[in-house]
Design an enzyme around this catalytic site. Structure first.
Site, PDB file in Angstrom:
ATOM      1  N   HIS A 271       0.826  -1.205   0.000  1.00 32.81           N
ATOM      2  CA  HIS A 271       0.000   0.000   0.000  1.00 32.81           C
ATOM      3  C   HIS A 271       0.866   1.264   0.000  1.00 32.81           C
ATOM      4  O   HIS A 271       1.875   1.335   0.696  1.00 32.81           O
ATOM      5  CB  HIS A 271      -0.874   0.056   1.256  1.00 32.81           C
ATOM      6  CG  HIS A 271      -2.097  -0.790   1.202  1.00 32.81           C
ATOM      7  ND1 HIS A 271      -2.060  -2.157   1.299  1.00 32.81           N
ATOM      8  CD2 HIS A 271      -3.409  -0.456   1.073  1.00 32.81           C
ATOM      9  CE1 HIS A 271      -3.296  -2.635   1.246  1.00 32.81           C
ATOM     10  NE2 HIS A 271      -4.131  -1.620   1.105  1.00 32.81           N
TER      11      HIS A 271
ATOM     12  N   ASN B  92       7.873  -4.511   3.499  1.00 29.56           N
ATOM     13  CA  ASN B  92       6.453  -4.196   3.661  1.00 29.56           C
ATOM     14  C   ASN B  92       5.930  -4.609   5.025  1.00 29.56           C
ATOM     15  O   ASN B  92       5.187  -3.862   5.673  1.00 29.56           O
ATOM     16  CB  ASN B  92       5.654  -4.898   2.553  1.00 29.56           C
ATOM     17  CG  ASN B  92       4.175  -4.563   2.593  1.00 29.56           C
ATOM     18  OD1 ASN B  92       3.789  -3.436   2.853  1.00 29.56           O
ATOM     19  ND2 ASN B  92       3.347  -5.559   2.324  1.00 29.56           N
TER      20      ASN B  92
END
Length: 279
Positions: free
Chosen positions: A114, A144
């Site tokens: 994201h 991440n």
């Protein structure tokens, strides 16, 4: 690949900014969207306005170049208790030849990372919008789920403490060996998260290489702009961009590491650091 590198190669010298018009000024500090100071990044770009964030998408990389949010304490309070639903989906507002598809990420070895985090979204609509693949970049899994998650949490902690911040998360495409997943989606060499605290009138950014063992560095907005080719806060005074907000040190959740053990990239100047990486 050579064409993509030529399009996306970033000059380390500053150039004239492209003033960014926007249909969703509520997401940006002083209502001003980030500027592309490297005109080569502007090819096939489209603004996507969402309820929780604004985004500039590149049809060349098939990722976002930046995603911007106005975070407030009240917004994060509304997010508490909202169950995460992983509704990853291709972005229907983009032409098929410019957008990422779910198949591009399948067995790629990269996470769907994201830009504007789902953990920042205060309701079901904005959370679903955050799972658009336009809001994703191919991100190393350890980054991440490790230090980058810590950076996102640290930014939310700062918001709760200060009341509001403006955040711009972006991708950098540097070097001669850029990869693609699915033969289509370009993998960024670095990712950044720029933060402006209007209460203190200070700003700074986190910067991390997109690799499994990445550390991070805290840099000024002026340094980030030179490296990324993107000015996340074009309305800020030059002195503010050169100074440094004291960003909180991220922690690695659930891995037994404290903030002190999550070591940053040595603070020797981001331009020197990137030049060394790109030799």
């Amino acid at each position: 690949m050579k064409l993509a590198v030529a399009i996306l190669a970033l000059a380390l010298a500053p150039v004239t900014a492209l003033a960014a018009e926007t249909a969703c000024p509520e997401h940006f500090a002083a209502g001003q969207a980030p500027d592309l100071v490297n005109a080569k990044l502007a090819a096939k770009t489209r603004e996507l306005c969402n309820s929780g964030y604004g985004l500039l998408h590149s049809g060349v990389t098939r990722t976002g170049l930046w995603a911007a949010e106005h975070l407030t304490r009240e917004r994060l309070e509304r997010q508490q208790g909202l169950d995460r639903k992983n509704t990853f989906h291709a972005e229907s507002r983009l032409p098929p030849d410019e957008r990422a598809e779910l198949a591009d990420y399948k067995r790629s070895g990269y996470d769907r990372g994201h830009m504007a985090p789902s953990g920042d979204m205060p309701d079901a609509r904005s959370q679903n919008e955050s799972f658009s693949l336009a809001n994703m970049v191919p991100q190393a899994g350890a980054l991440n789920r490790g230090i980058w998650e810590g950076i996102e949490s640290a930014t939310r902690d700062l918001t709760r403490r200060q009341g509001e911040v403006y955040v711009v998360t972006g991708a950098i495409f540097q070097g001669q060996n850029l990869k693609r997943i699915g033969g289509r989606v370009l993998v960024p060499s670095h990712v950044f998260k720029a933060v402006y605290d209007p209460r203190q009138k200070k700003a700074a950014a986190y910067l991390a290489a997109n690799q499994e063992d990445a550390g991070y560095q805290r840099v000024s907005i002026a340094e980030l702009t030179q490296v990324a080719g993107i000015d996340p806060f074009p309305g800020l005074p030059t002195a503010t961009k050169a100074a440094m907000l004291d960003l909180p040190q991220p922690k690695l959740r659930g891995k037994g590491k404290t903030a002190a053990q999550a070591e940053p990239i040595p603070e020797k100047g981001v331009l020197d650091y990137l030049r060394q990486l790109l030799r």
